[in-house]
Design a protein around this motif. Structure first.
Motif, mmCIF file in Angstrom:
data_model
loop_
_atom_site.group_PDB
_atom_site.id
_atom_site.type_symbol
_atom_site.label_atom_id
_atom_site.label_comp_id
_atom_site.label_asym_id
_atom_site.label_seq_id
_atom_site.Cartn_x
_atom_site.Cartn_y
_atom_site.Cartn_z
ATOM 1 N N GLU A 1 -50.802 80.201 71.276
ATOM 2 C CA GLU A 1 -49.251 80.351 70.531
ATOM 3 C C GLU A 1 -49.006 78.848 69.940
ATOM 4 O O GLU A 1 -49.946 78.101 69.737
ATOM 5 C CB GLU A 1 -48.263 80.441 71.697
ATOM 6 C CG GLU A 1 -48.336 81.546 72.497
ATOM 7 C CD GLU A 1 -47.580 81.436 73.738
ATOM 8 O OE1 GLU A 1 -46.520 82.188 73.716
ATOM 9 O OE2 GLU A 1 -47.629 80.789 74.756
ATOM 10 N N ASN A 2 -48.145 79.196 68.918
ATOM 11 C CA ASN A 2 -47.692 77.840 68.072
ATOM 12 C C ASN A 2 -46.388 77.397 68.649
ATOM 13 O O ASN A 2 -46.303 77.752 69.898
ATOM 14 C CB ASN A 2 -47.259 78.305 66.757
ATOM 15 C CG ASN A 2 -46.255 79.321 66.631
ATOM 16 O OD1 ASN A 2 -45.506 79.475 67.416
ATOM 17 N ND2 ASN A 2 -46.000 79.583 65.238
ATOM 18 N N ARG A 3 -45.882 76.342 68.346
ATOM 19 C CA ARG A 3 -44.858 75.499 68.900
ATOM 20 C C ARG A 3 -43.683 76.419 69.101
ATOM 21 O O ARG A 3 -42.710 76.306 69.822
ATOM 22 C CB ARG A 3 -44.512 74.372 68.104
ATOM 23 C CG ARG A 3 -44.126 74.537 66.836
ATOM 24 C CD ARG A 3 -43.641 73.113 66.091
ATOM 25 N NE ARG A 3 -43.223 73.564 64.783
ATOM 26 C CZ ARG A 3 -42.821 72.670 63.755
ATOM 27 N NH1 ARG A 3 -43.046 71.274 64.106
ATOM 28 N NH2 ARG A 3 -42.616 72.984 62.648
ATOM 29 N N ASN A 4 -43.425 77.463 68.467
ATOM 30 C CA ASN A 4 -42.266 78.284 68.687
ATOM 31 C C ASN A 4 -42.637 79.566 69.379
ATOM 32 O O ASN A 4 -41.821 80.527 69.630
ATOM 33 C CB ASN A 4 -42.010 79.124 67.160
ATOM 34 C CG ASN A 4 -41.704 77.887 66.202
ATOM 35 O OD1 ASN A 4 -40.714 77.099 66.617
ATOM 36 N ND2 ASN A 4 -42.085 78.021 64.885
ATOM 37 N N LYS A 5 -43.602 79.518 70.245
ATOM 38 C CA LYS A 5 -44.098 80.591 71.389
ATOM 39 C C LYS A 5 -44.455 81.787 70.623
ATOM 40 O O LYS A 5 -44.522 82.905 71.332
ATOM 41 C CB LYS A 5 -43.072 80.731 72.122
ATOM 42 C CG LYS A 5 -42.637 79.360 73.123
ATOM 43 C CD LYS A 5 -43.787 78.959 73.898
ATOM 44 C CE LYS A 5 -43.784 77.958 74.854
ATOM 45 N NZ LYS A 5 -44.924 77.547 75.492
ATOM 46 N N ALA A 6 -44.812 81.810 69.176
ATOM 47 C CA ALA A 6 -45.264 83.203 68.526
ATOM 48 C C ALA A 6 -46.708 83.427 68.771
ATOM 49 O O ALA A 6 -47.648 82.219 68.859
ATOM 50 C CB ALA A 6 -45.074 82.980 66.997
ATOM 51 N N PRO A 7 -47.355 84.523 68.843
ATOM 52 C CA PRO A 7 -48.815 84.657 69.210
ATOM 53 C C PRO A 7 -49.572 84.369 68.128
ATOM 54 O O PRO A 7 -49.948 85.231 67.082
ATOM 55 C CB PRO A 7 -48.716 85.960 69.700
ATOM 56 C CG PRO A 7 -47.429 86.715 69.036
ATOM 57 C CD PRO A 7 -46.487 85.641 68.899
ATOM 58 N N LEU A 8 -49.924 82.957 67.482
ATOM 59 C CA LEU A 8 -50.635 82.612 66.442
ATOM 60 C C LEU A 8 -51.824 83.116 66.119
ATOM 61 O O LEU A 8 -52.019 83.948 65.075
ATOM 62 C CB LEU A 8 -50.747 81.136 66.413
ATOM 63 C CG LEU A 8 -51.612 80.578 65.465
ATOM 64 C CD1 LEU A 8 -50.885 80.757 64.136
ATOM 65 C CD2 LEU A 8 -51.762 79.083 65.448
ATOM 66 N N ALA A 9 -52.703 83.236 67.171
ATOM 67 C CA ALA A 9 -54.407 83.657 66.969
ATOM 68 C C ALA A 9 -54.160 85.354 66.709
ATOM 69 O O ALA A 9 -54.802 85.746 66.034
ATOM 70 C CB ALA A 9 -54.855 83.348 68.112
ATOM 71 N N ALA A 10 -53.384 85.936 67.482
ATOM 72 C CA ALA A 10 -53.279 87.381 67.595
ATOM 73 C C ALA A 10 -52.636 87.907 66.468
ATOM 74 O O ALA A 10 -53.226 89.064 65.630
ATOM 75 C CB ALA A 10 -52.387 87.999 68.671
ATOM 76 N N LEU A 11 -51.696 87.277 65.726
ATOM 77 C CA LEU A 11 -51.284 87.409 64.614
ATOM 78 C C LEU A 11 -52.080 87.467 63.474
ATOM 79 O O LEU A 11 -52.227 88.199 62.482
ATOM 80 C CB LEU A 11 -49.945 86.732 64.252
ATOM 81 C CG LEU A 11 -48.913 86.959 63.028
ATOM 82 C CD1 LEU A 11 -48.515 88.440 63.338
ATOM 83 C CD2 LEU A 11 -47.739 86.073 62.898
ATOM 84 N N VAL A 12 -52.886 86.155 63.393
ATOM 85 C CA VAL A 12 -53.973 86.123 62.531
ATOM 86 C C VAL A 12 -55.036 87.098 62.438
ATOM 87 O O VAL A 12 -55.244 87.760 61.123
ATOM 88 C CB VAL A 12 -54.509 84.539 62.466
ATOM 89 C CG1 VAL A 12 -55.737 84.494 61.563
ATOM 90 C CG2 VAL A 12 -53.540 83.375 62.492
ATOM 91 N N VAL A 13 -55.453 87.380 63.385
ATOM 92 C CA VAL A 13 -56.524 88.635 63.689
ATOM 93 C C VAL A 13 -55.965 89.911 63.266
ATOM 94 O O VAL A 13 -56.548 90.563 62.327
ATOM 95 C CB VAL A 13 -57.137 88.401 65.175
ATOM 96 C CG1 VAL A 13 -57.869 89.840 65.208
ATOM 97 C CG2 VAL A 13 -58.036 87.392 65.388
ATOM 98 N N SER A 14 -54.692 90.227 63.526
ATOM 99 C CA SER A 14 -54.185 91.578 63.052
ATOM 100 C C SER A 14 -53.879 91.577 61.465
ATOM 101 O O SER A 14 -54.350 92.615 60.812
ATOM 102 C CB SER A 14 -52.535 91.639 63.933
ATOM 103 O OG SER A 14 -52.833 91.514 65.162
ATOM 104 N N ASN A 15 -53.484 90.453 61.172
ATOM 105 C CA ASN A 15 -53.172 90.483 59.644
ATOM 106 C C ASN A 15 -54.523 90.362 58.785
ATOM 107 O O ASN A 15 -54.506 91.075 57.712
ATOM 108 C CB ASN A 15 -52.463 89.398 59.219
ATOM 109 C CG ASN A 15 -50.876 89.625 59.382
ATOM 110 O OD1 ASN A 15 -50.574 90.923 59.722
ATOM 111 N ND2 ASN A 15 -49.990 88.403 59.604
ATOM 112 N N LEU A 16 -55.621 89.834 59.396
ATOM 113 C CA LEU A 16 -56.692 90.059 58.694
ATOM 114 C C LEU A 16 -57.290 91.537 58.701
ATOM 115 O O LEU A 16 -57.869 91.961 57.646
ATOM 116 C CB LEU A 16 -57.986 89.294 59.518
ATOM 117 C CG LEU A 16 -57.721 87.587 59.168
ATOM 118 C CD1 LEU A 16 -58.524 86.581 60.158
ATOM 119 C CD2 LEU A 16 -57.939 87.383 57.770
#
Length: 476
Positions: free
Chosen positions: A325-340
């Motif tokens: 997650e990032n500092r805002n508790k958003a799922p950073l890695a999952a979001l990057v992989v999804s958008n790729l």
């Protein structure tokens, strides 16, 4: 991850997630999509089947949210609890891939809508359209990284905004409705033959599934709910409201234009229908409404895609890096992989003859397997009697709902045909690499015997689909 009460989602926000996930690109394409396949009578049968099946599925989600509150990752966690690690993984992976494909459908339809006014966007797959879609993709990526709750609030606003043009469409078309045109369209122009009607209805099935995909939105976000009981309530209320919109948009359109004209309207076909009733401004009005709706729908799907990967990683079914997650508790890695993955689908979309329709039907095909597993788990839970020690009457009702939902999901997979099973296998089989990584990280055995057999079948089907694409026997 724990969440404070101030970060939790209300019933209203959960309903907005359900409605926002379902109401998007699909509803604006319904008039032409149905007219190409069937007439008014076939459409009524299709909505009766789809409405009943999806209502049963909504009731299964409601039941499971109450009886298994410990399973707070929704659609994926039910499959894992009922049928083991690998099927649980495939449920998560298939649902995630379906979310990504739904986002692709949204992006293509946005650019196709603009193409009606700016030819450079064409049908949504021109170079300019793809570049601008990619910019939008990563702009929403940045928005979600600011925090899931903030994105959910914007989704609620977008959901309210998208309901307005759809409601006005229904009002205007109701006044422009022609009973004689509707009567001519009623039988689909092919007489009363049962075989012809059966073929017509079957041709609409994956379209009906697509417009209901998102019914599980509240369930996926159940860990954010202020009250667990709100999850089931939001699912059922959201479903009923959306079903009313879908049926009205479809059936009223048959009273405006004859079926050949209706089926030939470019997407968004709702714009062409309203234009026929009120003139050119109707097309502009619906196009603006669509842009608002599909942008909101795109945001909903982006949230769901990232959340399902994140939840599966936290639970050990996906590799651990996807839980970052990032500092805002958003799922950073999952979001990057999804958008790729969405970016890759966008790049290959110009090679599809009807990119939007393919993305729509592939979304349905990918999400039907997770739906089938949820329905089957609801049935299995009722059969076992677990959690029903003092509720024998409710157990019987839940068993009936689960059985009908299971038959419906299985029937929809069959209705989609072999083509979409093979194309789905091409996505599912390589996705198993993520399962391999997760099992290796945890030092656990890869498969049991049944899971090995399932994996082998998936690989064979994937090779069959790839060969079919190369030989031209499977087309996209």
């Amino acid at each position: 991850m724990t969440t404070s009460n101030t970060e939790k989602l209300s019933l209203r926000a959960l309903i907005a997630l359900v409605v926002g996930s379902m109401v998007g690109s699909g509803i604006f394409a319904l008039p032409a999509a149905f007219a190409r396949a069937t007439g008014g009578f076939g459409a009524l049968i299709a909505w009766l089947i789809a409405g009943t099946g999806m209502l049963m599925l909504a009731l299964v989600f409601q039941t499971l949210s109450r009886r298994r509150p410990d399973l707070d990752a929704g659609i994926y966690s039910y499959a894992k609890a009922g049928f083991g690690e690998y099927l649980g993984f495939n449920s998560a992976f298939g649902y995630w891939a379906g979310c990504c494909l739904a986002d692709v459908a949204c992006l293509i339809l946005i650019k196709s809508t603009l193409g009606a006014f700016f030819p450079v966007f064409g049908d949504g797959t021109t170079p300019v359209a793809l570049v601008s879609a990619s910019i939008l993709l990563w702009a929403v990526h940045w928005l979600i990284l600011r925090g899931v709750r903030e994105a959910a609030f914007l989704n609620t606003v977008a959901t309210i905004a998208k309901i307005v043009p759809i409601s006005l469409f229904i009002v205007f078309v109701l006044f422009g409705f022609k009973a004689d045109v509707f009567a001519l369209n009623f039988w689909g122009g092919e007489g009363h033959e049962l075989g012809s009607l059966f073929h017509q209805v079957r041709s609409t099935m994956l379209v009906t599934v697509f417009v209901f995909v998102g019914i599980e939105g509240a369930s996926v976000y159940s860990r954010y709910a202020k009250n667990r009981n709100d999850v089931g309530i939001a699912t059922v209320l959201g479903f009923i409201g959306v079903l009313c919109f879908l049926v009205l948009v479809t059936m009223l359109s048959y009273g405006v234009l004859l079926r050949p004209e209706l089926g030939g309207i470019r997407n968004p076909s709702m714009a062409g229908v309203l234009e026929a009733v009120v003139g050119p401004w109707g097309a502009v009005f619906i196009s603006v409404g669509l842009l608002i709706s599909v942008l909101g729908n795109y945001l909903s799907w982006s949230l769901l895609a990232a959340e399902i990967l994140f939840a599966a990683a936290k639970n050990g079914t996906m590799p651990a890096f996807l839980a970052r997650e990032n500092r805002n508790k958003a799922p950073l890695a999952a979001l990057v992989v999804s958008n790729l993955l969405i970016q890759i689908f966008l790049i290959v979309s110009p090679f599809a003859e009807y990119a939007f329709l393919l993305a729509l039907k592939m979304t349905s095909a990918m999400t039907l397997v997770p739906y089938l597993l949820v329905a089957a788990y609801g049935t299995k839970l009722a059969l076992s009697g677990k959690t029903y020690e003092t509720d024998s009457h409710e157990r019987t009702l839940d068993l009936i709902c689960g059985a009908i939902a299971t038959l419906y999901a299985a029937g929809m997979i069959w209705a989609g045909g072999m083509k979409f099973l093979l194309l789905s296998a091409i996505v599912y089989a390589p996705g198993s690499l993520l399962f391999f990584l997760a099992r290796r990280e945890q030092g656990k055995p890869l498969f049991n015997l049944g899971e090995w057999l399932l994996f082998i079948v998936l690989v064979i089907a994937a090779f069959g689909g790839a060969y079919g694409l190369a030989a031209g026997t499977v087309t996209i």
